[in-house]
Design an enzyme around this catalytic site. Structure first.
Site, PDB file in Angstrom:
ATOM      1  N   CYS A  15      39.720 -13.586  31.131  1.00 10.45           N
ATOM      2  CA  CYS A  15      38.566 -12.732  32.012  1.00 10.45           C
ATOM      3  C   CYS A  15      39.115 -12.084  33.185  1.00 10.45           C
ATOM      4  O   CYS A  15      38.264 -11.223  33.656  1.00 10.45           O
ATOM      5  CB  CYS A  15      37.912 -14.498  32.766  1.00 10.45           C
ATOM      6  SG  CYS A  15      37.414 -15.468  31.246  1.00 10.45           S
TER       7      CYS A  15
HETATM    8  N1  LIG Z   1      38.632 -18.867  27.549  1.00  3.25           N
HETATM    9  C1  LIG Z   1      38.106 -18.938  28.939  1.00  3.25           C
HETATM   10  O1  LIG Z   1      38.724 -19.537  29.683  1.00  3.25           O
HETATM   11  C2  LIG Z   1      36.929 -18.406  28.990  1.00  3.25           C
HETATM   12  C3  LIG Z   1      36.215 -19.057  30.080  1.00  3.25           C
HETATM   13  C4  LIG Z   1      35.258 -17.972  29.899  1.00  3.25           C
HETATM   14  C5  LIG Z   1      34.423 -16.871  29.327  1.00  3.25           C
HETATM   15  N2  LIG Z   1      34.952 -16.903  28.113  1.00  3.25           N
HETATM   16  C6  LIG Z   1      34.934 -15.326  27.536  1.00  3.25           C
HETATM   17  O2  LIG Z   1      34.436 -16.341  26.648  1.00  3.25           O
HETATM   18  C7  LIG Z   1      34.122 -15.342  25.543  1.00  3.25           C
HETATM   19  C8  LIG Z   1      35.310 -15.881  23.827  1.00  3.25           C
HETATM   20  O3  LIG Z   1      36.475 -16.632  24.707  1.00  3.25           O
HETATM   21  P1  LIG Z   1      37.788 -17.756  24.102  1.00  3.25           P
HETATM   22  O4  LIG Z   1      38.627 -17.559  24.858  1.00  3.25           O
HETATM   23  O5  LIG Z   1      36.812 -18.165  23.197  1.00  3.25           O
HETATM   24  O6  LIG Z   1      38.031 -16.720  23.336  1.00  3.25           O
HETATM   25  P2  LIG Z   1      39.532 -16.865  21.385  1.00  3.25           P
HETATM   26  O7  LIG Z   1      39.956 -15.495  21.072  1.00  3.25           O
HETATM   27  O8  LIG Z   1      39.849 -17.703  21.627  1.00  3.25           O
HETATM   28  O9  LIG Z   1      37.940 -17.541  20.934  1.00  3.25           O
HETATM   29  C9  LIG Z   1      37.230 -15.688  19.870  1.00  3.25           C
HETATM   30  C10 LIG Z   1      37.325 -16.094  18.818  1.00  3.25           C
HETATM   31  O10 LIG Z   1      36.431 -15.698  17.985  1.00  3.25           O
HETATM   32  C11 LIG Z   1      36.960 -14.695  16.862  1.00  3.25           C
HETATM   33  N3  LIG Z   1      36.304 -13.875  16.854  1.00  3.25           N
HETATM   34  C12 LIG Z   1      36.520 -12.983  16.744  1.00  3.25           C
HETATM   35  N4  LIG Z   1      35.368 -11.805  15.875  1.00  3.25           N
HETATM   36  C13 LIG Z   1      34.361 -12.568  15.430  1.00  3.25           C
HETATM   37  C14 LIG Z   1      33.427 -12.684  14.306  1.00  3.25           C
HETATM   38  N5  LIG Z   1      33.394 -11.199  14.629  1.00  3.25           N
HETATM   39  N6  LIG Z   1      32.838 -13.926  14.022  1.00  3.25           N
HETATM   40  C15 LIG Z   1      33.343 -14.757  14.251  1.00  3.25           C
HETATM   41  N7  LIG Z   1      34.334 -15.432  14.883  1.00  3.25           N
HETATM   42  C16 LIG Z   1      35.184 -14.000  15.447  1.00  3.25           C
HETATM   43  C17 LIG Z   1      37.642 -14.727  16.983  1.00  3.25           C
HETATM   44  O11 LIG Z   1      39.120 -15.384  15.395  1.00  3.25           O
HETATM   45  C18 LIG Z   1      38.497 -16.702  17.572  1.00  3.25           C
HETATM   46  O12 LIG Z   1      38.866 -17.199  17.012  1.00  3.25           O
HETATM   47  C19 LIG Z   1      35.021 -14.232  25.146  1.00  3.25           C
HETATM   48  O13 LIG Z   1      33.908 -13.303  26.154  1.00  3.25           O
HETATM   49  C20 LIG Z   1      35.759 -14.304  26.822  1.00  3.25           C
HETATM   50  O14 LIG Z   1      35.417 -13.709  28.051  1.00  3.25           O
HETATM   51  C21 LIG Z   1      36.470 -17.017  28.182  1.00  3.25           C
END
Ligand SMILES: NC(=O)c1ccc[n+]([C@@H]2O[C@H](COP(=O)([O-])OP(=O)(O)OC[C@H]3O[C@@H](n4cnc5c(N)ncnc54)[C@H](O)[C@@H]3O)[C@@H](O)[C@H]2O)c1
Length: 440
Positions: A273
């Site tokens: 992030c």
């Molecule tokens: N990790 C954190 O602590 C956190 C906190 C707040 C916000 N976010 C935001 O949340 C969002 C997701 O982050 P995350 O950390 O969960 O990412 P992540 O990489 O852990 O998970 C994302 C998942 O989405 C899947 N994916 C990718 N493209 C796809 C599609 N077209 N259809 C279905 N699945 C798909 C991937 O295979 C993966 O499993 C991002 O925008 C991030 O900025 C993350």
């Protein structure tokens, strides 16, 4: 289906839930909805994740496999890669990645692909919530515009909201349920349904007037952190020259009971992030002929920190008549912060790259990261974590503490190392062998 019908389904927990993207954000949400008695379908493009979940396994350290097995045994959750099944859930929550391109522009391909997939099956009576962090305007400009082509109208036929995720991986004091959640809707009906959906699983839901406001809330939170971390990182560079202990200063300043929030310096910024999200706003600001100077400056300082660490490593070796070239360095901790199994954007990787370029023999040890995988900018896939033993420590010329995991006994590390460079003040309580510690 009318708004009231969907509202009733949500409030009675009969609404089917779809979560797209089963990562750090999506998976905890799945667990929360199932805990409250909803039926959930998880969608992911990664077949390995889908099969692991369906087999009752977890791929995220802080989510125990037992919780996934429980989900499966309750028969209220299944994972799939069949996106035509997006017509089934009443409420769809999007948690896909939002990284940057190599030129630091927003990379919206995951949101765009997901929006395309939803648009193929979008039906009346569905609520769509975007949770991925992004710039203000994304929900309207990408999802709303695309969904218009279906002939359905937002707020009348289907409902659209943005609700940012606020996870703090590794922080045991907060859970998905207890972290308040902000929601903005495309119309007032969208907002009403979005608030109601999240109220079923989260203690406190805060409505805001638009999706754009909700999108900016998340960016403000992360820009605030990026800028304040840059501030203390810059002060660390100054206090190093002035021979003042920045950590001591921060600790003492934290005794002020109002108007001061402590931030801590480190080897750079990491995680999915904070190093990334601010640039989503910088990019959007250009459309308004506006330059986000604080964000740029914070970015410059934070990305320069690994170089400062290398400088300190070089100086520490120089003082001992050695050079980086040919020195064996154990990087202790490659996760981007303590007690998490996540290496995304970790400054340790940049430090390892820079050390490698200068001829050091690098290895790493991290109880949370048994193996490194190929990433967009780094390929350390040939490396595995070395066991943290007395022999390992003794066999290295230098141990570089890049992540301060709390399971590690730092006095023991210092006891068995010939030279320790500490970027996190992890050795603050170490009494013996302080002459072998260099802070960076
Ligand atoms: N990790 C954190 O602590 C956190 C906190 C707040 C916000 N976010 C935001 O949340 C969002 C997701 O982050 P995350 O950390 O969960 O990412 P992540 O990489 O852990 O998970 C994302 C998942 O989405 C899947 N994916 C990718 N493209 C796809 C599609 N077209 N259809 C279905 N699945 C798909 C991937 O295979 C993966 O499993 C991002 O925008 C991030 O900025 C993350």
């Amino acid at each position: 289906m009318r708004k009231e019908d969907l509202l009733h389904k949500i409030q009675s927990h009969e609404a089917g839930i779809g979560v797209i993207g089963l990562g750090y954000v999506g998976l905890p949400l799945v667990l929360r909805f199932v805990e409250e008695g909803f039926n959930v379908i998880g969608f992911d493009v990664d077949p390995a994740k889908v099969s692991q979940l369906n087999a009752g396994q977890s791929y995220i350290q802080h989510i125990e496999a037992g919780r996934i097995r429980h989900l499966r045994s309750e028969k209220r959750f299944e994972a799939t890669s069949e996106f035509k099944r997006l017509s089934e859930p009443d409420c769809i929550i999007i948690c896909v990645p939002t990284p940057l391109t190599p030129k630091k522009d927003p990379d919206l391909q995951y949101i765009e692909n997901t929006a395309q997939a939803i648009s193929k099956t979008l039906r009346a009576g569905q609520l769509i919530s975007l949770e991925s962090t992004t710039y203000p305007g994304t929900t309207d400009e990408i999802l709303l515009d695309l969904f218009k082509k279906s002939g359905l109208e937002a707020g009348r036929d289907y409902f659209l909201v943005f609700s940012p995720e606020r996870e703090d991986p590794g922080n045991a004091r907060f859970s998905t349920r207890t972290i308040p959640k902000v929601v903005g809707g495309t119309t007032s009906s969208c907002l009403e349904l979005g608030v109601s959906l999240y109220q079923q699983i989260i203690d406190k839901v805060i409505p805001v007037s638009s999706t754009r406001a909700a999108e900016l809330v998340k960016l403000l939170e992360n820009i605030y952190r990026a800028v304040n971390i840059a501030l203390v990182n810059e002060l660390k560079l100054l206090t190093d020259r002035m021979d003042i202990d920045i950590w001591e200063v921060i600790e003492a300043a934290s005794s002020k009971p109002f108007g001061f929030t402590p931030f801590y310096p480190g080897p750079g910024l990491g995680g999915h992030c904070i190093p990334i999200d601010p640039f989503y706003l910088s990019w959007k600001a250009k459309e308004f002929d506006f330059s986000t100077r604080f964000i740029q400056l914070a970015g410059e300082i934070n990305t320069s920190m690994p170089h400062y660490v290398i400088e300190k490593v070089g100086a520490a070796l120089n003082d001992r008549g050695r050079s980086i070239r040919g020195t064996s360095v154990l990087v202790l901790g490659v996760a981007y912060k303590k007690d998490v199994d996540d290496v995304r954007e970790s400054p340790s990787l940049e430090i390892m790259k820079l050390l490698g370029e200068r001829g050091a023999e690098i290895s790493y040890s991290d109880p949370f990261i048994p193996k490194l995988h190929k990433m967009r900018e780094y390929d350390f896939s040939y490396m595995s974590s070395e066991p943290l033993t007395e022999n390992t420590l003794r066999s290295k010329d230098l141990v570089l503490i890049a992540t301060d995991h709390s399971t590690i006994d730092y006095q023991w590390v210092v006891d068995h190392s010939s030279l320790v460079v500490d970027t996190r003040n992890a050795t603050k309580a170490v009494c013996n062998g302080r002459d072998r510690i260099v802070r960076a």
